[in-house]
Design a protein around this motif. Sequence first.
Motif, PDB file in Angstrom:
ATOM      1  N   GLU A 216     -28.687 -40.801   4.668  1.00 58.69           N
ATOM      2  CA  GLU A 216     -29.870 -41.888   4.975  1.00 58.69           C
ATOM      3  C   GLU A 216     -30.087 -41.863   6.415  1.00 58.69           C
ATOM      4  N   ASN A 217     -29.257 -41.705   7.427  1.00 60.91           N
ATOM      5  CA  ASN A 217     -29.598 -41.741   8.499  1.00 60.91           C
ATOM      6  C   ASN A 217     -29.691 -40.332   9.470  1.00 60.91           C
ATOM      7  N   GLN A 218     -29.649 -39.290   8.622  1.00 55.09           N
ATOM      8  CA  GLN A 218     -29.952 -37.975   8.879  1.00 55.09           C
ATOM      9  C   GLN A 218     -28.983 -37.700  10.141  1.00 55.09           C
ATOM     10  N   THR A 219     -27.734 -38.045   9.903  1.00 56.28           N
ATOM     11  CA  THR A 219     -26.816 -37.842  11.024  1.00 56.28           C
ATOM     12  C   THR A 219     -25.538 -37.091  10.449  1.00 56.28           C
ATOM     13  N   ASP A 220     -25.492 -35.820  10.698  1.00 59.85           N
ATOM     14  CA  ASP A 220     -24.480 -34.915  10.426  1.00 59.85           C
ATOM     15  C   ASP A 220     -23.371 -34.692  11.412  1.00 59.85           C
ATOM     16  N   ILE A 221     -22.556 -35.805  11.444  1.00 64.70           N
ATOM     17  CA  ILE A 221     -21.206 -35.853  12.367  1.00 64.70           C
ATOM     18  C   ILE A 221     -20.133 -35.102  11.842  1.00 64.70           C
ATOM     19  N   VAL A 222     -20.149 -34.738  10.628  1.00 59.59           N
ATOM     20  CA  VAL A 222     -19.094 -33.729   9.772  1.00 59.59           C
ATOM     21  C   VAL A 222     -19.239 -32.307  10.556  1.00 59.59           C
ATOM     22  N   GLY A 223     -20.476 -31.791  10.842  1.00 56.53           N
ATOM     23  CA  GLY A 223     -20.525 -30.583  10.997  1.00 56.53           C
ATOM     24  C   GLY A 223     -20.826 -29.543   9.839  1.00 56.53           C
ATOM     25  N   PHE A 224     -21.710 -30.094   8.814  1.00 55.62           N
ATOM     26  CA  PHE A 224     -21.888 -29.113   7.821  1.00 55.62           C
ATOM     27  C   PHE A 224     -23.145 -28.202   8.164  1.00 55.62           C
ATOM     28  N   GLY A 225     -24.051 -28.631   9.230  1.00 55.69           N
ATOM     29  CA  GLY A 225     -24.984 -27.671   9.677  1.00 55.69           C
ATOM     30  C   GLY A 225     -24.320 -26.580  10.524  1.00 55.69           C
ATOM     31  N   PHE A 226     -23.499 -26.950  11.389  1.00 55.12           N
ATOM     32  CA  PHE A 226     -22.821 -25.918  12.187  1.00 55.12           C
ATOM     33  C   PHE A 226     -22.236 -25.037  11.229  1.00 55.12           C
ATOM     34  N   TRP A 227     -21.240 -25.427  10.351  1.00 49.39           N
ATOM     35  CA  TRP A 227     -20.913 -24.577   9.405  1.00 49.39           C
ATOM     36  C   TRP A 227     -21.816 -23.514   8.682  1.00 49.39           C
TER      37      TRP A 227
ATOM     38  N   ASP B 279     -34.303 -26.529  13.595  1.00 47.45           N
ATOM     39  CA  ASP B 279     -35.290 -27.113  13.484  1.00 47.45           C
ATOM     40  C   ASP B 279     -35.392 -28.078  12.289  1.00 47.45           C
ATOM     41  N   GLN B 280     -34.717 -27.857  11.076  1.00 43.80           N
ATOM     42  CA  GLN B 280     -34.862 -28.699  10.006  1.00 43.80           C
ATOM     43  C   GLN B 280     -33.827 -29.319   9.402  1.00 43.80           C
ATOM     44  N   TRP B 281     -32.826 -29.058  10.156  1.00 41.56           N
ATOM     45  CA  TRP B 281     -31.505 -29.539   9.652  1.00 41.56           C
ATOM     46  C   TRP B 281     -31.270 -30.894   9.241  1.00 41.56           C
TER      47      TRP B 281
END
Length: 135
Positions: free
Chosen positions: A84-95, A109-111
């Motif tokens: 909801e907050n568009q906050t990937d603190i886990v690191g899915f995008g990096f993975w 650009d769109q993660w």
Amino acid sequence: MALNIPDGDKSFDIKNTSSRSSFYVTDDHGMLTLHDSIQVNADLASSEGLGQRPTTNAESERYEDVIESYVRENALNVLKRLQENQTDIVGFGFWYMIKHPKAAMLVRDQWSDMFRHARLDVQVHCTISREGNLI
């Protein structure tokens, strides 16, 4: 870490709790799924019977099921809130970027939007140890 686990109108306690989590992302024709696999190990500190009799194997298995549901529900709630907050603190995008280097610019650009709309898959496995009668 010690925890009190709610179980309907009762509860039980676990101690010496440890957990391990591994996560990854799958892409099914543009529909991302965020996967989190959680392993919980704990000692049963007190049963719902308050140690008045030995805990049976069936009771231990039920406690494991309750913990799995409890952890899964809480993990899903946290991940939904992060989405909801568009906050990937886990690191899915990096993975995802490491596993799909050609998508690095897309992720950069769109993660936040991709993350927000991804499906969630959380799997939890719990193992409870117990020693004798519990007080």
